[in-house]
Each structure stands twice: as structure tokens, then as C-alpha cells.
Design an enzyme around this catalytic site. Structure first.
Site, PDB file in Angstrom:
ATOM      1  N   LYS A 239      -2.356   4.765  24.632  1.00 13.75           N
ATOM      2  CA  LYS A 239      -3.004   3.625  24.795  1.00 13.75           C
ATOM      3  C   LYS A 239      -3.376   4.209  22.859  1.00 13.75           C
ATOM      4  O   LYS A 239      -4.656   5.012  22.723  1.00 13.75           O
ATOM      5  CB  LYS A 239      -4.460   3.843  24.548  1.00 13.75           C
ATOM      6  CG  LYS A 239      -6.173   2.783  23.363  1.00 13.75           C
ATOM      7  CD  LYS A 239      -6.394   2.590  24.921  1.00 13.75           C
ATOM      8  CE  LYS A 239      -7.892   2.012  23.817  1.00 13.75           C
ATOM      9  NZ  LYS A 239      -8.173   2.025  23.044  1.00 13.75           N
TER      10      LYS A 239
ATOM     11  N   LYS B 214      -8.507   5.146  30.943  1.00 11.28           N
ATOM     12  CA  LYS B 214      -9.214   6.073  28.943  1.00 11.28           C
ATOM     13  C   LYS B 214      -9.187   7.484  30.157  1.00 11.28           C
ATOM     14  O   LYS B 214      -9.404   7.791  31.713  1.00 11.28           O
ATOM     15  CB  LYS B 214     -10.704   5.945  28.974  1.00 11.28           C
ATOM     16  CG  LYS B 214     -10.619   4.533  28.677  1.00 11.28           C
ATOM     17  CD  LYS B 214      -9.725   4.374  26.910  1.00 11.28           C
ATOM     18  CE  LYS B 214     -11.212   5.148  25.981  1.00 11.28           C
ATOM     19  NZ  LYS B 214     -12.109   4.297  25.237  1.00 11.28           N
TER      20      LYS B 214
ATOM     21  N   CYS C 160     -39.626  29.675  48.381  1.00  8.04           N
ATOM     22  CA  CYS C 160     -39.877  30.270  49.550  1.00  8.04           C
ATOM     23  C   CYS C 160     -41.536  29.718  48.828  1.00  8.04           C
ATOM     24  O   CYS C 160     -42.506  30.770  49.889  1.00  8.04           O
ATOM     25  CB  CYS C 160     -39.799  31.847  48.927  1.00  8.04           C
ATOM     26  SG  CYS C 160     -40.128  32.255  47.182  1.00  8.04           S
TER      27      CYS C 160
HETATM   28 ZN   LIG Z   1     -38.727  32.256  45.351  1.00 10.04          ZN
END
Ligand SMILES: [Zn+2]
Length: 660
Positions: A115, A309, A406
Site C-alpha cells: 500500500k 495495515k 499487602c
Molecule cells: Zn505492600
């Protein structure tokens, strides 16, 4: 998205695309990258496929080109100049094939051509003479650019077809090399350079003065013989065009299977930078003329062809959520999450947002449409927010007060942008530390999931524990059979020898990347010397300033880290000393024995290296031998070294030792 929301989205997309297209086509001004615009257009196309009732005549998917400029006279195309539907993936390409295969009972070939990205023009010849040349315009009416076109030498003014009307379509393009020369000249003359060869070609053809056009080295390549001269397929059309004196799009060929088309696409993509013209994809067209025509047109695109493309380095996506990733130092990094998006040849769904400052700078919110880009990295970044597409209800990104992994408090140090999880034993930090070390040791097949499982099962607490793993340990993990367990343990064991610089990387000190690790290794030579270094010593290392030196000193001073290093050594890790600049004779007093075949060095070269560095080479192994270097198929010396407990170096380890 609900139907109403989709409708709203369609309208916003239409408006934005139109705005940019207008700027581009009418003023040759590029306000958004091609890739980003393609991406938006593609999204619009997909919404319209889902809700065809919202397709309107003014949709950008329904129009081609742009309004003709007033200065040029108008030419009505006898046959509409259509545009092409883009596809981005093999799946989309296959879908297109399936769709058209259902519509025609006849078999067909693919005609594949690069193209070429330039300005599409239609050339009309009457009784062999070039009569008009026109741009695509809005598809029905284009601009008459005949005078300018005449200056392009690759366009024949007379063709061999003497009778009647012949229409040929193709692309005016700027050869990449000529474009670069031309742009440099513009810059030298204090003018604004063109963004790309297509822009330059378009700008050149739409000059009102043909003399200006003539000075620019434009080319023309034909891609369609519109008139019916009896051609059965594209190959015949190509032959006829050549006979008439046209240059056809190079690297084009007829192919029979999807696989062959895909292979050609890959081949073109690989050499796109070496091609004469700027190419942004491959056009796949049904080769047989009658089949192609019977497939007809949908909207403003012919069904019988598609533009596949090349992966773009930019794409657009909607931010679904912002998550916080906890790194090995405990630093929290915001990551934008979006639907899987195709960019730079890979499917991605995360982009880093770096930190809160960056989020504020971009003003990115959850719900926003953003332009993503890839700049050599695996993880894409957010380039900008398309505020025109911002919905009514967006969510601001909040910095977390607790670690998402945590739950510990998050702290922000004075003068730093980053936020940190306070918990030194945070699971995420442990996992990232072990992963980081595994990468530095170049251990293959030890991904995040396995590391997380090892930590959860308490088989590994810190990175050095990796070297204590036995196959039975891994059997406890989900999905680990005997063979896989043995393989991973063997892989870990085979990576026990590590050059000093990589070992320093593995420790994961703050501010110490690969280059600093190399500088440290070259300066200190051995791990022991680095461990004994004072702040002053560290500051005397080239390229190391006070902040980095302090960070290293602090790291090495902590008993936690001293134990970590001791654990590595206790578990059999062999840190290979580096060749220092200060001590050319650092192998003084060391005795080497060579056995087996070396593949990178001859024996003589190996001996020379050892002697240059002050070491000596012996022919037999004894208690006095320091190292045995074992190549391929080592002999009895290898066995003896093992019996005596002499250190055995692979050729790789030996090379690292002498070259480090
Ligand atoms: Zn942590």
C-alpha cells in the site's frame, strides 16, 4: 456500552475524525498521527458494524478524500473513486475473506500489493492522449491537476492504446530518498518541513504553479486499470499497464492462500524501510475482475479489497481502570488498563503512567480515550488524552493510601514523586525482588506466577533460596510434573556462575542499573573488595556520584543484605571476578588447566589471555590448580578436578572472567 452510549460515542468519534480530516485534506495540516486517526476510524467502523442504524451519510467511514479546493477546476469521476477498509490483524483479514467467500460462489485469487502511501489520482486518456488528471476529492468530484501531473516524467503523456477512453488509477508518491533531500532543503531555507512523503506529494501536486511541482521529484505507480480492455484478472491488467508505459506498484503478486498472503505481508513489513516508497500496509484484492465487480460496494468501500495495515506505533484506547503495581523497591507505579489493543505488532492492555505527576500532567481519568505509543519498549506509554472524546462521567485517579497487595500504609518521601509501600516484607516486593534476581541470573522459565507460587508455598523466601530448590519441591506446585520440575531445577543450577557485574544487578540496589553495576565491577574486581568499600571508595568510581554511592553504602551496610549475599555464596553461587582497570595482573598466582575443546578461542589464545593477566597454565590438575576451564568433551582432567574439588569454569564463565 449501552446502545445510547454507543450512539453518543459514534457521534463524538465522527466529529473528531472529521475535524482532523478537514485540517489534513483542505490545509495539508496534520493535527493527529495517521496511526491514531486510523485507530479512531477503526473503532467507529466497528461500532457502526454493531449498530448499522447509526450509520449516516456524513460519517467519515462513508466518505473518501476531502473537499476539492476552490482554486482547481472540478472533474466528475466517471466511476467513483472509493476508499479502502483497513484491517489490522490476521483475524480481521480472515473475517474479510470469510465474508466475501459467502457472497460469491466462484473461486478467486488474491492480488497482493504494497500500500504505497501518496496521493491517489485518476488519469484519463482519450485516443491515446492524456486528457485529464484528477485527485480523488470526495470520491465523486476531484480537482483537476492535469497541468501539474504533466511535470511527472513517469506518467506517459501518450499511451499505445489509440482508441477510445482509457482510465488508469495510481498513486503519486515522493521516493523516500528524494523526500529526505527535499525536506532538508526546506529546513535550510527556513521553511517548515513536511511530516511525511505522502503529505509532501499531496502538497506538491496541489501547487497552483506547475513550475513548483516540476522541481519536486515525484513518481507515479499505477494500481488499477479501470477501463475494461478485456483483462481477466489483475495479472493481465498489470501486463497491459506495463505495455502502455506505466510503472506498476512494485513487489506485487498473485497468491492463492491466506497463508501465502500473510507470508507476503510479513515479508513486506520486514523490508518496508528498504523500499523506494513509503508503504504502510498491503492491499489484498480479489484478482479476477468479474468476481471483484460482482462483490460490489458497501458504503464507500469496495467489498473485494482490503488494506491490511502494518502495525502502528500508536493506537487509541479507552482507559478502563488505573491499577497500582508494586515493584521490588516497594514503589507504587500507576498502570492504565484498557481493552486488548493492537499496537506495534503486539496485543497489549496496560500502559505505564509512571507517577501522580505524570497523571496530572496528562490529565488522564478513568473513562478517557488516550493515544498510546510504543518507543522501543515493551510497555506502551500514554501520549495524550483526546479530551474531545471525554465522556460526562470520568473518574479521577487517586493515589492509594494503602498498598494494594499487602494493605500496609503508603508513604511519600520528601522531595520524591514516587509513593512506597511501607512494609519491607510486602509480598509484591518479595515477588519482584526474586523475579529481578532471576532475570539477572538469566534463569529461563521462571515467570511471575511460578515465583508467586514458590513464595506462597514457603519454598522460597528470598532469591538465594532458588538455588536450594530440588525437583520434589516443585512437584508441590500446581501444574508441575516431574519432567518440568527437573528441567527448571537443572536450569537454575546451570546459572550458578555469574559475572560480578550481573551479580551486582541481581542484588537490586537502588539507583544501580546495568551500567553502574559494570562500573563497580570494573573498579573493584571482586565481590569481597566491593563489600569492603567505604563511601569514599565508592565515590571514586567513575560515573558514580554521591547519591548513588550513599545508596550502595547503605545497602551493603545492612545485615539483611549481608546475609543475602552470604546465602548466595553458601548455596553455591560462584561470582566470577571482573577484569579491573587498576590491576592488569589480577590473575597473578592463579593456576589454570585447560581441558576439552573450546569453541570461541583456540587453546593458545586462551593461554595467552591467562598469561597476560598474570596467571599461569599447567598441563595437569593437582591441589595447586585454582581453575579448570572445561570445553566440549572434557577428558580425565575434568574428572580429576571434580575429585579434588577444584573450581570448574565453563568456557562462557572463563570468557566472562577474562573480558569482564
Ligand atoms: Zn505492600
Amino acid at each position: 456500552m449501552t446502545k445510547t452510549e454507543a450512539h453518543g460515542r459514534i457521534n463524538k468519534l465522527k466529529e473528531l475524525i472529521e475535524q482532523h480530516r478537514y485540517q489534513y485534506h483542505v490545509f495539508d495540516r496534520q493535527t493527529l498521527s495517521d496511526a491514531a486517526l486510523d485507530s479512531l476510524k477503526h473503532e467507529l467502523y466497528q461500532w457502526e458494524q454493531q449498530y448499522p442504524e447509526f450509520v449516516t451519510a456524513d460519517s467519515p467511514t462513508q466518505r473518501v478524500g476531502g473537499q476539492p479546493l476552490k482554486e482547481f477546476s472540478k472533474v466528475r469521476h466517471e466511476k467513483r473513486m472509493l476508499s479502502m477498509e483497513d484491517v489490522f490483524t490476521r483475524d480481521e483479514f480472515e473475517d474479510w475473506h470469510t465474508r466475501i467467500s459467502k457472497l460469491t460462489q466462484r473461486s478467486f485469487h488474491f492480488f497482493c500489493m504494497p500500500k504505497v502511501d501518496g496521493l491517489a489520482v485518476s488519469l484519463v486518456y482519450e485516443n491515446g492522449l492524456l486528457k485529464t488528471a484528477s485527485t480523488r476529492g470526495d470520491g465523486d468530484v476531484g480537482e483537476d491537476v492535469t497541468q501539474n501531473i504533466r511535470t511527472i516524467s513517469s506518467i506517459p503523456l501518450r499511451i499505445k492504446e489509440e482508441k477510445g477512453r482509457v482510465e488508469v488509477r495510481g498513486e503519486i508518491c515522493f521516493p523516500v530518498k528524494e523526500f529526505e533531500v527535499f525536506n532538508k532543503k526546506l529546513v535550510r531555507d527556513g521553511e517548515k518541513p513536511f511530516a511525511n512523503p505522502r503529505n509532501a506529494a499531496a502538497g506538491s501536486i496541489r501547487q497552483l504553479d506547475p513550475k513548483v511541482t516540476a522541481l519536486r521529484k515525484l513518481s507515479f505507480v499505477a494500481w488499477e486499470l479501470v477501463s475494461d480492455l478485456g483483462q481477466k484478472d489483475m495479472e493481465e491488467a498489470w501486463q497491459m499497464l506495463k505495455t502502455m508505459g506505466f510503472r506498476t506498484v512494485p513487489e506485487s503478486k498473485a497468491l492463492t492462500s491466506l497463508q501465502a498472503a500473510e507470508d507476503h505481508w510479513h515479508a513486506l513489513q520486514k523490508k518496508r524501510d528498504a523500499l523506494e516508497f513509503w508503504v504502510d500496509g498491503m492491499v489484498v484484492r480479489v484478482s479476477e475482475r468479474l468476481v471483484y465487480e460482482s462483490l460490489g460496494v458497501i458504503g464507500k468501500t469496495p467489498r473485494g479489497l482490503v488494506a491490511w495495515k502494518f502495525p502502528a506505533e500508536e493506537a487509541t484506547a479507552i482507559v478502563k481502570e488505573v491499577e497500582w503495581f508494586v515493584g521490588r523497591t516497594g514503589a507504587l507505579t500507576p498502570v492504565a488498563v484498557f481493552e486488548p489493543t493492537w499496537i506495534g505488532g503486539t496485543m497489549v492492555q496496560h500502559a505505564t503512567l509512571h507517577n501522580m505527576d505524570e497523571i496530572e500532567r496528562l490529565d488522564v481519568r478513568v473513562g478517557d480515550t488516550v493515544i498510546l505509543f510504543k518507543a522501543g519498549d515493551i510497555i506502551p506509554k500514554v501520549k495524550e488524552v483526546l479530551k474531545d472524546l471525554r465522556p460526562l462521567h470520568t473518574k479521577y485517579v487517586q493515589a492509594p493510601v494503602q498498598c494494594p497487595v499487602c494493605g500496609s500504609d503508603v508513604v511519600k518521601h520528601e522531595g520524591e514523586v514516587a509513593r512506597y509501600c511501607k512494609n519491607k516484607r510486602c509480598f509484591a516486593q518479595d515477588r519482584e525482588s526474586v523475579l529481578h534476581a532471576a532475570r539477572a541470573f538469566e534463569i529461563e522459565g521462571l515467570g511471575p506466577q511460578i515465583v508467586a507460587a514458590l513464595l506462597e508455598q514457603h519454598l522460597v523466601h528470598r532469591a538465594p533460596d532458588l538455588f536450594t530448590l530440588v525437583p520434589e519441591d516443585l512437584l508441590a506446585l500446581e501444574g508441575f510434573a516431574e519432567v518440568a520440575s527437573q528441567k527448571l531445577v537443572a536450569e537454575i543450577q546451570s546459572k550458578k556462575e555469574i559475572p560480578l557485574s550481573r551479580f551486582i544487578v541481581a542484588l537490586g540496589m537502588r539507583h544501580v542499573g546495568e551500567q553502574t553495576a559494570l562500573d563497580l565491577a570494573v573498579h573493584f574486581g571482586t565481590l569481597a573488595k566491593l563489600q569492603q568499600a567505604t563511601l569514599e571508595d565508592l565515590q571514586s568510581v567513575s560515573n558514580i556520584g554521591e547519591v548513588v554511592a550513599r545508596s550502595i553504602e547503605e545497602y551493603l551496610g545492612k545485615s539483611y543484605h549481608q546475609e543475602l549475599i552470604a546465602d548466595y555464596l553458601r548455596h553455591g553461587v560462584l561470582v566470577i571476578p571482573a577484569k579491573t582497570l587498576q590491576e592488569p595482573g589480577r590473575l597473578v598466582g592463579k593456576t589454570f588447566v585447560l581441558t576439552g575443546t573450546l569453541s570461541f578461542l583456540s587453546r593458545e589464545e586462551a593461554k595467552e589471555h591467562i598469561r597476560t593477566l598474570g596467571g599461569s597454565v599447567s598441563s595437569s590438575v593437582s591441589e595447586k590448580t585454582d581453575y579448570v576451564v572445561a570445553g566440549e568433551e572434557p577428558g580425565s582432567k575434568f574428572k580429576k578436578a571434580k575429585e579434588l574439588g577444584v573450581s570448574i569454569l565453563s568456557e562462557q564463565a572463563f570468557l566472562a572472567m577474562i573480558h569482564a
